[in-house]
Scaffold this active site. Structure first.
Site, PDB file in Angstrom:
ATOM      1  N   LEU A  65      39.395  44.620  46.843  1.00 26.40           N
ATOM      2  CA  LEU A  65      41.018  44.408  46.802  1.00 26.40           C
ATOM      3  C   LEU A  65      41.595  44.598  45.081  1.00 26.40           C
ATOM      4  O   LEU A  65      40.956  44.611  44.226  1.00 26.40           O
ATOM      5  CB  LEU A  65      41.249  42.960  47.054  1.00 26.40           C
ATOM      6  CG  LEU A  65      40.751  42.509  48.645  1.00 26.40           C
ATOM      7  CD1 LEU A  65      41.383  41.121  48.783  1.00 26.40           C
ATOM      8  CD2 LEU A  65      41.046  43.766  49.509  1.00 26.40           C
ATOM      9  N   PRO A  66      42.976  44.871  45.193  1.00 25.09           N
ATOM     10  CA  PRO A  66      43.471  45.132  43.803  1.00 25.09           C
ATOM     11  C   PRO A  66      43.502  43.887  42.744  1.00 25.09           C
ATOM     12  O   PRO A  66      43.536  44.442  41.620  1.00 25.09           O
ATOM     13  CB  PRO A  66      44.861  45.532  44.282  1.00 25.09           C
ATOM     14  CG  PRO A  66      45.059  44.903  45.409  1.00 25.09           C
ATOM     15  CD  PRO A  66      44.068  44.826  46.360  1.00 25.09           C
ATOM     16  N   THR A  96      37.777  43.846  41.040  1.00 23.91           N
ATOM     17  CA  THR A  96      37.765  43.340  39.376  1.00 23.91           C
ATOM     18  C   THR A  96      38.926  42.442  39.489  1.00 23.91           C
ATOM     19  O   THR A  96      39.947  42.692  39.505  1.00 23.91           O
ATOM     20  CB  THR A  96      38.247  44.746  38.487  1.00 23.91           C
ATOM     21  OG1 THR A  96      37.070  45.584  38.845  1.00 23.91           O
ATOM     22  CG2 THR A  96      38.098  44.121  37.172  1.00 23.91           C
ATOM     23  N   LYS A 171      31.856  43.031  33.144  1.00 21.42           N
ATOM     24  CA  LYS A 171      32.732  44.198  33.623  1.00 21.42           C
ATOM     25  C   LYS A 171      34.043  44.200  32.678  1.00 21.42           C
ATOM     26  O   LYS A 171      34.088  45.339  31.965  1.00 21.42           O
ATOM     27  CB  LYS A 171      33.515  44.006  35.029  1.00 21.42           C
ATOM     28  CG  LYS A 171      34.539  44.656  35.266  1.00 21.42           C
ATOM     29  CD  LYS A 171      34.145  46.133  35.969  1.00 21.42           C
ATOM     30  CE  LYS A 171      35.421  46.867  35.860  1.00 21.42           C
ATOM     31  NZ  LYS A 171      35.672  48.138  36.346  1.00 21.42           N
ATOM     32  N   LYS A 246      45.290  46.741  33.416  1.00 21.04           N
ATOM     33  CA  LYS A 246      44.995  45.681  33.889  1.00 21.04           C
ATOM     34  C   LYS A 246      43.771  45.024  33.562  1.00 21.04           C
ATOM     35  O   LYS A 246      43.562  43.807  33.289  1.00 21.04           O
ATOM     36  CB  LYS A 246      44.738  46.052  35.450  1.00 21.04           C
ATOM     37  CG  LYS A 246      44.128  44.869  36.466  1.00 21.04           C
ATOM     38  CD  LYS A 246      43.565  45.465  37.737  1.00 21.04           C
ATOM     39  CE  LYS A 246      42.605  44.234  38.527  1.00 21.04           C
ATOM     40  NZ  LYS A 246      42.040  44.784  39.594  1.00 21.04           N
TER      41      LYS A 246
HETATM   42  P1  NAD Z   1      43.782  50.290  45.629  1.00 17.41           P
HETATM   43  O1  NAD Z   1      45.124  49.620  45.434  1.00 17.41           O
HETATM   44  O2  NAD Z   1      43.762  51.904  45.792  1.00 17.41           O
HETATM   45  O3  NAD Z   1      43.233  49.513  47.195  1.00 17.41           O
HETATM   46  C1  NAD Z   1      43.344  48.424  47.303  1.00 17.41           C
HETATM   47  C2  NAD Z   1      43.220  48.215  48.761  1.00 17.41           C
HETATM   48  O4  NAD Z   1      43.357  46.771  49.161  1.00 17.41           O
HETATM   49  C3  NAD Z   1      44.778  48.539  49.194  1.00 17.41           C
HETATM   50  O5  NAD Z   1      44.626  49.665  50.481  1.00 17.41           O
HETATM   51  C4  NAD Z   1      45.567  47.363  50.037  1.00 17.41           C
HETATM   52  O6  NAD Z   1      46.257  47.442  51.175  1.00 17.41           O
HETATM   53  C5  NAD Z   1      44.272  46.727  50.323  1.00 17.41           C
HETATM   54  N1  NAD Z   1      44.473  45.122  50.478  1.00 17.41           N
HETATM   55  C6  NAD Z   1      45.163  44.292  49.648  1.00 17.41           C
HETATM   56  N2  NAD Z   1      45.091  42.946  50.118  1.00 17.41           N
HETATM   57  C7  NAD Z   1      44.311  43.076  51.173  1.00 17.41           C
HETATM   58  C8  NAD Z   1      44.010  41.895  52.071  1.00 17.41           C
HETATM   59  N3  NAD Z   1      44.516  40.647  51.998  1.00 17.41           N
HETATM   60  N4  NAD Z   1      43.197  42.453  53.145  1.00 17.41           N
HETATM   61  C9  NAD Z   1      42.991  43.574  53.280  1.00 17.41           C
HETATM   62  N5  NAD Z   1      43.256  44.612  52.477  1.00 17.41           N
HETATM   63  C10 NAD Z   1      44.034  44.289  51.428  1.00 17.41           C
HETATM   64  O7  NAD Z   1      42.824  50.054  44.766  1.00 17.41           O
HETATM   65  P2  NAD Z   1      41.150  50.467  44.216  1.00 17.41           P
HETATM   66  O8  NAD Z   1      41.645  51.699  43.407  1.00 17.41           O
HETATM   67  O9  NAD Z   1      40.725  50.897  45.394  1.00 17.41           O
HETATM   68  O10 NAD Z   1      40.599  49.181  43.404  1.00 17.41           O
HETATM   69  C11 NAD Z   1      40.050  48.300  44.195  1.00 17.41           C
HETATM   70  C12 NAD Z   1      39.326  47.247  42.919  1.00 17.41           C
HETATM   71  O11 NAD Z   1      38.338  47.946  42.228  1.00 17.41           O
HETATM   72  C13 NAD Z   1      40.393  46.645  41.951  1.00 17.41           C
HETATM   73  O12 NAD Z   1      39.952  45.735  41.716  1.00 17.41           O
HETATM   74  C14 NAD Z   1      40.235  47.798  40.733  1.00 17.41           C
HETATM   75  O13 NAD Z   1      40.202  46.947  39.434  1.00 17.41           O
HETATM   76  C15 NAD Z   1      38.623  47.938  41.072  1.00 17.41           C
HETATM   77  N6  NAD Z   1      38.062  49.205  40.441  1.00 17.41           N
HETATM   78  C16 NAD Z   1      38.988  50.459  40.482  1.00 17.41           C
HETATM   79  C17 NAD Z   1      38.485  51.769  39.944  1.00 17.41           C
HETATM   80  C18 NAD Z   1      39.252  52.796  40.340  1.00 17.41           C
HETATM   81  O14 NAD Z   1      39.073  53.978  39.255  1.00 17.41           O
HETATM   82  N7  NAD Z   1      40.153  52.871  41.141  1.00 17.41           N
HETATM   83  C19 NAD Z   1      37.300  51.460  39.049  1.00 17.41           C
HETATM   84  C20 NAD Z   1      36.354  50.496  39.139  1.00 17.41           C
HETATM   85  C21 NAD Z   1      37.037  49.196  39.726  1.00 17.41           C
END
Ligand code: NAD
Length: 294
Positions: A65-66, A96, A171, A246
């Site tokens: 999740l975000p 994260t 992390k 973030k």
């Molecule tokens: P994103 O915003 O693309 O996706 C998050 C998803 O979670 C969205 O589709 C949203 O609708 C869903 N969501 C939110 N609340 C929810 C709930 N209660 N139930 C079900 N679904 C829910 O984010 P992302 O890029 O996939 O990143 C996810 C996590 O991974 C974050 O914490 C981010 O910091 C971490 N991360 C991302 C990256 C990257 O390059 N994108 C790299 C390392 C870590």
């Protein structure tokens, strides 16, 4: 083969689910956004109607999740999801978030006899697609070992950092250092270019000298130095500046909590904050190079 409930089908979640499926696991998915679920239309995974459905009768729950607010809301909010998870299920949160949020949710899970680990990832979207993520785990070592085969279906390394929340701390330490050496590499490259040096030549020299670092070696921020990195594609793709911002905010919150001195991290946070406000939030974090251009 395991049965897995996967919550959060964003940029990371979708490729992670793909890899779980490819490795023979049965996956039940849910996202708050129907459009996110639709991205998996062609994959034969179970599209659950709710988070509660997705976590019923599974061996593992994985959330991606975000934010910490989203994780707390999911597990502890109105739907009280923890009350719908069996004590036989291991919960793995790969988002994260702050160590405090991770500890809080794990403690609430423990009250219901549910084991939980924090397992944030390094490797970004490319690592999620290739199945080469590194999982940085906080929680009981035995729970990590139970999760290892599942995590190895999506990654290459599973590393234990310590107790609950320690995965999150490790992390953000890593990403704070990454931001610092990315900014340092960018300013050193621009200084050389301003004095007439070829950035490729300068990069090669620094890679054989004491300035060598990951940003310079595998993710050079100066356009044209390296093929197949975001700098060569107008900084599209990769790890968005807003996500680095973030993580730096999380690092600063962590530093405040322990009164740790992190001057380079604080400067990096300011620079990435400014960079995002100036319209670069969606660009890869190596686009920080643009700030130094004359
Ligand atoms: P994103 O915003 O693309 O996706 C998050 C998803 O979670 C969205 O589709 C949203 O609708 C869903 N969501 C939110 N609340 C929810 C709930 N209660 N139930 C079900 N679904 C829910 O984010 P992302 O890029 O996939 O990143 C996810 C996590 O991974 C974050 O914490 C981010 O910091 C971490 N991360 C991302 C990256 C990257 O390059 N994108 C790299 C390392 C870590």
């Amino acid at each position: 083969m395991a049965v897995i409930g996967f919550l959060g089908l964003g940029n990371m979640g979708v490729p992670m689910v793909n890899n779980l499926y490819k490795n023979g696991h049965l996956v039940k998915v849910f996202d708050l956004l129907p459009a996110a679920i639709a991205k998996l239309e062609r994959l034969p995974v179970t599209k659950s109607a709710s988070a509660m459905d997705a976590v019923a009768n599974v061996d593992f729950v994985i959330s991606m999740l975000p934010s910490g607010a989203a994780v707390e809301d999911l597990y502890l909010g109105g739907s009280a999801l923890l009350s719908h998870i069996s004590p036989k299920t291991l919960v793995i949160d790969c988002s994260t978030i702050s160590a405090e949020s991770a500890k809080l949710v794990a403690a609430k899970a423990a009250e219901k006899k549910i084991a939980m680990i924090d397992a944030p990832v390094s490797g970004g979207i490319a690592g999620a697609e290739k199945g080469s993520l590194t999982f940085i785990v906080g929680g009981e070592q035995a729970d990590m070992e139970k999760a290892r085969p599942i995590l190895m279906s999506m990654g290459q390394f599973v590393m234990h950092a310590g107790d609950h929340g320690a995965g999150q701390v490790a992390k953000i330490c890593n990403n704070m250092l990454l931001a610092v050496h990315m900014i340092g590499s960018a300013e050193a490259l621009q200084l050389g270019v301003d004095h007439g040096l070829d950035p490729k030549v300068l990069s090669n020299i620094m890679l054989r000298s004491s300035g060598k670092n990951w940003s310079l070696e595998t993710y050079n921020p100066y356009p044209g130095v390296m093929p197949d990195v975001p700098a060569g594609k107008d900084y599209q793709g990769g790890f968005m500046s807003k996500l680095m911002d973030k993580d730096l905010n999380l690092a600063m919150d962590a530093a405040l909590a322990t009164e740790s001195t992190t001057p380079m991290g604080a400067l990096a946070r300011s620079l990435y904050g400014l960079h995002c406000k100036d319209g670069n939030a969606e660009l890869d974090f190596s686009s920080i190079q643009k700030r130094f251009k004359k």
